[in-house]
Write a protein that holds these residues in place. Structure first.
Motif, PDB file in Angstrom:
ATOM      1  N   TRP A 251       0.941   9.611   5.969  1.00  0.00           N
ATOM      2  CA  TRP A 251       0.817   9.067   4.620  1.00  0.00           C
ATOM      3  C   TRP A 251       0.496   7.578   4.677  1.00  0.00           C
ATOM      4  CZ3 TRP A 251       0.761  11.916   0.216  1.00  0.00           C
ATOM      5  CH2 TRP A 251       1.159  13.257   0.332  1.00  0.00           C
ATOM      6  N   ILE A 252      -0.434   7.171   3.827  1.00  0.00           N
ATOM      7  CA  ILE A 252      -0.899   5.779   3.804  1.00  0.00           C
ATOM      8  C   ILE A 252      -0.582   5.159   2.450  1.00  0.00           C
ATOM      9  CG2 ILE A 252      -2.887   4.251   4.132  1.00  0.00           C
ATOM     10  CD1 ILE A 252      -4.335   6.672   5.381  1.00  0.00           C
ATOM     11  N   PRO A 253       0.099   4.005   2.416  1.00  0.00           N
ATOM     12  CA  PRO A 253       0.323   3.297   1.142  1.00  0.00           C
ATOM     13  C   PRO A 253      -0.946   2.538   0.743  1.00  0.00           C
ATOM     14  CG  PRO A 253       1.318   2.077   2.938  1.00  0.00           C
ATOM     15  CD  PRO A 253       0.755   3.322   3.555  1.00  0.00           C
ATOM     16  N   CYS A 254      -1.387   2.738  -0.506  1.00  0.00           N
ATOM     17  CA  CYS A 254      -2.645   2.127  -0.950  1.00  0.00           C
ATOM     18  C   CYS A 254      -2.480   1.423  -2.289  1.00  0.00           C
ATOM     19  CB  CYS A 254      -3.744   3.192  -1.096  1.00  0.00           C
ATOM     20  SG  CYS A 254      -4.217   3.986   0.444  1.00  0.00           S
ATOM     21  N   ASN A 255      -3.230   0.367  -2.467  1.00  0.00           N
ATOM     22  CA  ASN A 255      -3.345  -0.302  -3.752  1.00  0.00           C
ATOM     23  C   ASN A 255      -4.536   0.282  -4.503  1.00  0.00           C
ATOM     24  OD1 ASN A 255      -1.297  -2.598  -3.567  1.00  0.00           O
ATOM     25  ND2 ASN A 255      -2.485  -2.923  -1.691  1.00  0.00           N
ATOM     26  N   ALA A 256      -4.323   0.620  -5.775  1.00  0.00           N
ATOM     27  CA  ALA A 256      -5.410   1.133  -6.605  1.00  0.00           C
ATOM     28  C   ALA A 256      -6.201  -0.051  -7.160  1.00  0.00           C
ATOM     29  CB  ALA A 256      -4.859   1.981  -7.742  1.00  0.00           C
ATOM     30  N   VAL A 257      -7.487  -0.077  -6.887  1.00  0.00           N
ATOM     31  CA  VAL A 257      -8.344  -1.182  -7.317  1.00  0.00           C
ATOM     32  C   VAL A 257      -9.420  -0.641  -8.257  1.00  0.00           C
ATOM     33  CG1 VAL A 257      -9.903  -3.012  -6.579  1.00  0.00           C
ATOM     34  CG2 VAL A 257      -7.928  -2.406  -5.162  1.00  0.00           C
ATOM     35  N   MET A 258      -9.381  -1.127  -9.507  1.00  0.00           N
ATOM     36  CA  MET A 258     -10.372  -0.706 -10.486  1.00  0.00           C
ATOM     37  C   MET A 258     -11.618  -1.584 -10.396  1.00  0.00           C
ATOM     38  SD  MET A 258      -8.153   0.180 -13.909  1.00  0.00           S
ATOM     39  CE  MET A 258      -7.257  -1.364 -13.958  1.00  0.00           C
ATOM     40  N   SER A 259     -12.713  -1.081 -10.951  1.00  0.00           N
ATOM     41  CA  SER A 259     -13.929  -1.885 -11.018  1.00  0.00           C
ATOM     42  C   SER A 259     -13.700  -3.051 -11.973  1.00  0.00           C
ATOM     43  CB  SER A 259     -15.094  -1.031 -11.513  1.00  0.00           C
ATOM     44  OG  SER A 259     -14.899  -0.654 -12.872  1.00  0.00           O
ATOM     45  N   GLU A 260     -14.568  -4.052 -11.897  1.00  0.00           N
ATOM     46  CA  GLU A 260     -14.437  -5.212 -12.779  1.00  0.00           C
ATOM     47  C   GLU A 260     -14.518  -4.806 -14.243  1.00  0.00           C
ATOM     48  OE1 GLU A 260     -17.146  -8.291 -11.793  1.00  0.00           O
ATOM     49  OE2 GLU A 260     -16.404  -8.548  -9.736  1.00  0.00           O
ATOM     50  N   ALA A 261     -15.411  -3.861 -14.549  1.00  0.00           N
ATOM     51  CA  ALA A 261     -15.565  -3.418 -15.946  1.00  0.00           C
ATOM     52  C   ALA A 261     -14.305  -2.735 -16.450  1.00  0.00           C
ATOM     53  CB  ALA A 261     -16.770  -2.495 -16.057  1.00  0.00           C
ATOM     54  N   ASP A 262     -13.734  -1.844 -15.625  1.00  0.00           N
ATOM     55  CA  ASP A 262     -12.512  -1.153 -16.039  1.00  0.00           C
ATOM     56  C   ASP A 262     -11.338  -2.123 -16.125  1.00  0.00           C
ATOM     57  OD1 ASP A 262     -13.537   1.396 -16.417  1.00  0.00           O
ATOM     58  OD2 ASP A 262     -13.309   1.943 -14.305  1.00  0.00           O
ATOM     59  N   MET A 263     -11.271  -3.089 -15.214  1.00  0.00           N
ATOM     60  CA  MET A 263     -10.198  -4.068 -15.264  1.00  0.00           C
ATOM     61  C   MET A 263     -10.294  -4.906 -16.534  1.00  0.00           C
ATOM     62  SD  MET A 263      -7.474  -5.349 -14.044  1.00  0.00           S
ATOM     63  CE  MET A 263      -7.375  -4.648 -12.396  1.00  0.00           C
ATOM     64  N   ALA A 264     -11.527  -5.252 -16.916  1.00  0.00           N
ATOM     65  CA  ALA A 264     -11.708  -6.020 -18.160  1.00  0.00           C
ATOM     66  C   ALA A 264     -11.248  -5.202 -19.368  1.00  0.00           C
ATOM     67  CB  ALA A 264     -13.172  -6.424 -18.308  1.00  0.00           C
ATOM     68  N   ARG A 265     -11.543  -3.910 -19.378  1.00  0.00           N
ATOM     69  CA  ARG A 265     -11.097  -3.038 -20.482  1.00  0.00           C
ATOM     70  C   ARG A 265      -9.578  -2.941 -20.519  1.00  0.00           C
ATOM     71  NH1 ARG A 265     -12.425   1.952 -19.073  1.00  0.00           N
ATOM     72  NH2 ARG A 265     -11.791   2.750 -21.120  1.00  0.00           N
ATOM     73  N   PHE A 266      -8.973  -2.854 -19.317  1.00  0.00           N
ATOM     74  CA  PHE A 266      -7.513  -2.750 -19.253  1.00  0.00           C
ATOM     75  C   PHE A 266      -6.850  -4.042 -19.743  1.00  0.00           C
ATOM     76  CE2 PHE A 266      -3.483  -3.123 -16.851  1.00  0.00           C
ATOM     77  CZ  PHE A 266      -2.843  -1.986 -17.339  1.00  0.00           C
TER      78      PHE A 266
ATOM     79  N   SER B 270       5.341   9.169   8.430  1.00  0.00           N
ATOM     80  CA  SER B 270       5.381  10.596   8.761  1.00  0.00           C
ATOM     81  C   SER B 270       5.600  11.453   7.522  1.00  0.00           C
ATOM     82  CB  SER B 270       6.483  10.862   9.796  1.00  0.00           C
ATOM     83  OG  SER B 270       7.745  10.393   9.338  1.00  0.00           O
ATOM     84  N   SER B 271       6.152  10.862   6.463  1.00  0.00           N
ATOM     85  CA  SER B 271       6.329  11.555   5.184  1.00  0.00           C
ATOM     86  C   SER B 271       6.383  10.520   4.071  1.00  0.00           C
ATOM     87  CB  SER B 271       7.618  12.392   5.175  1.00  0.00           C
ATOM     88  OG  SER B 271       8.753  11.540   5.240  1.00  0.00           O
ATOM     89  N   LYS B 272       6.213  10.950   2.815  1.00  0.00           N
ATOM     90  CA  LYS B 272       6.291  10.019   1.696  1.00  0.00           C
ATOM     91  C   LYS B 272       7.677   9.398   1.606  1.00  0.00           C
ATOM     92  CE  LYS B 272       4.750  12.986  -1.383  1.00  0.00           C
ATOM     93  NZ  LYS B 272       4.305  13.546  -2.695  1.00  0.00           N
ATOM     94  N   GLU B 273       8.698  10.188   1.937  1.00  0.00           N
ATOM     95  CA  GLU B 273      10.077   9.712   1.819  1.00  0.00           C
ATOM     96  C   GLU B 273      10.359   8.559   2.776  1.00  0.00           C
ATOM     97  OE1 GLU B 273       9.459  13.400  -0.007  1.00  0.00           O
ATOM     98  OE2 GLU B 273       9.174  12.916   2.130  1.00  0.00           O
ATOM     99  N   GLU B 274       9.657   8.512   3.906  1.00  0.00           N
ATOM    100  CA  GLU B 274       9.886   7.459   4.889  1.00  0.00           C
ATOM    101  C   GLU B 274       9.482   6.079   4.376  1.00  0.00           C
ATOM    102  OE1 GLU B 274      11.352   7.253   7.933  1.00  0.00           O
ATOM    103  OE2 GLU B 274      12.067   9.262   7.460  1.00  0.00           O
ATOM    104  N   MET B 275       8.681   6.031   3.311  1.00  0.00           N
ATOM    105  CA  MET B 275       8.271   4.739   2.750  1.00  0.00           C
ATOM    106  C   MET B 275       9.423   4.044   2.030  1.00  0.00           C
ATOM    107  SD  MET B 275       4.449   5.317   1.235  1.00  0.00           S
ATOM    108  CE  MET B 275       3.200   6.259   2.088  1.00  0.00           C
ATOM    109  N   GLY B 276      10.380   4.825   1.527  1.00  0.00           N
ATOM    110  CA  GLY B 276      11.513   4.246   0.811  1.00  0.00           C
ATOM    111  C   GLY B 276      11.081   3.453  -0.409  1.00  0.00           C
TER     112      GLY B 276
END
Length: 373
Positions: free
Chosen positions: A251-266, A310-316
């Motif tokens: 399992w990999i922890p990731c940051n969700a990155v929106m496009s500039e246009a979507d970020m401006a709308r948000f 090794s699992s999502k739970e290991e991220m704590g």
């Protein structure tokens, strides 16, 4: 003293003078004052493909115990492989005042192109390996391959990396027996003292028991293997981790990155909500463009690491701040290798019982045979 008596340490990164032989006079004829010379000043370095080599810095003159060294030739280069001078007497200079280093700086600068990694350099300091080194190639050591049902077989291995309890290398010749590894492939090997106090290097290539995909599905087997290794760091436990990891999804922890246009709308939606941001709770926001998931990178001192679990739970609690993506380790390695940060490795379960897969081992994992049935 000569090379056969002293070994590579007496020449490597040292200023050394050799008396001038007839076969060398023609080589240095373009050096200043070569016609007056009866010796040459050299500096030793290791060319990993050609072995221990002496860079000729200048011509010189020996008068009794005194040496005079002339100017360098910046346009002309002469090198001596150690095999051509291994029986010749030499004189070493410590250059404690830095005079030689300064005078021949242009020649010495060339040698930076041959500098090895810090890990390889560290293994060059390991005197216990000296009896196992090739006499002309100090980074090449004799390693005995072992496998159940086969006789131990010595092969030359070129050192490429260093772990906590193992050394990484590349097989330089094809084994006569079928160990499952071939010339050019990377292996991990270990140093061991025998009952009669002899030092040997060996790599156990006996295949481990086969696994089923479901054995690795929840990450427990991988986690337990790390725990066992951390309690007793030996070759068998280390190889178990690598083999389990080779066939695992992590399992990999990731940051969700929106496009500039979507970020401006948000951001506009947040402005429209004014002071009452609680009104946005439960509201859905649909992006027009694809959302990129960028893996998080951890830093420890000056080193960066690509975290996997090794699992999502290991991220704590750490994992609560990220999106989570599951990928096979063979997909993760290229992501780590191509990260904007120059990662030192992949860290598994960074916040519990952790294991670091050094970047030097990436190729080895990719080339390992699967244990899955």
């Amino acid at each position: 003293m000569n090379y056969k008596e002293t070994g590579f340490r007496a020449l490597y990164k040292h200023f050394v003078a050799f008396m001038l032989k007839d076969n060398l006079r023609q080589c240095i004829e373009n050096y200043p004052d070569a016609d007056k010379a009866n010796c040459i000043l050299t500096c030793g370095y290791i060319d990993r493909e050609a072995g221990l080599t002496m860079e000729v810095l200048c011509a010189g003159y020996k008068n009794g115990d005194d040496f005079s060294f002339f100017d360098q030739n910046k346009e002309h280069r002469v090198i001596l492989r150690v095999g051509s001078v291994e029986e010749d007497e030499f004189y070493r200079f410590d250059d404690s005042d830095g005079r030689l280093q300064k005078k021949y700086a242009d020649k010495i600068e060339i040698l930076k192109d041959y500098e090895a990694s810090e890990e390889v350099e560290e293994t060059r300091k390991m005197e216990f390996l000296d009896k196992l080194r090739h006499e002309h190639y100090p980074d090449d050591v004799m390693v005995y391959l072992t496998r159940e049902g086969l006789n131990p077989e010595g092969c030359w291995v070129r050192i490429i990396g260093l772990g906590d309890h193992f050394i990484m290398g590349t097989l330089l010749n094809e084994p006569d027996q079928d160990f499952g590894y071939h010339e050019g492939e990377k292996i991990a090997f270990f140093v061991q003292k025998t009952e009669d106090d002899q030092i040997i290097c060996f790599s156990n290539m006996t295949p481990s028991r086969k696994l089923k995909a479901e054995d690795l599905e929840d990450g427990t087997l991988l986690k337990e293997a790390v725990s066992i290794f951390n309690k007793e760091r030996n070759e068998e436990h280390f190889i178990n981790i690598l083999e389990f990891l080779r066939d695992s999804y992590v399992w990999i922890p990731c940051n969700a990155v929106m496009s500039e246009a979507d970020m401006a709308r948000f951001e506009q939606a947040m402005k429209d909500a004014g002071d009452d941001l609680s009104a946005m709770v439960g509201e859905e926001f649909t992006t027009n463009d694809k959302v990129r998931l960028v893996p998080d990178i951890l830093q420890n001192g000056d080193n960066f690491f690509f975290p996997v679990f090794s699992s999502k739970e290991e991220m704590g609690e750490y994992g609560e701040h990220f999106s989570k993506v599951q990928k096979h380790i063979l997909e993760v390695i290229p992501m780590a290798r191509n990260s904007e940060k120059n990662v030192a490795g992949i860290v598994l379960n960074a916040f519990s019982e952790s294991f670091i897969l050094d970047a030097e081992l990436f190729d080895m994992i990719e080339n390992m045979k699967s244990r899955l049935e």
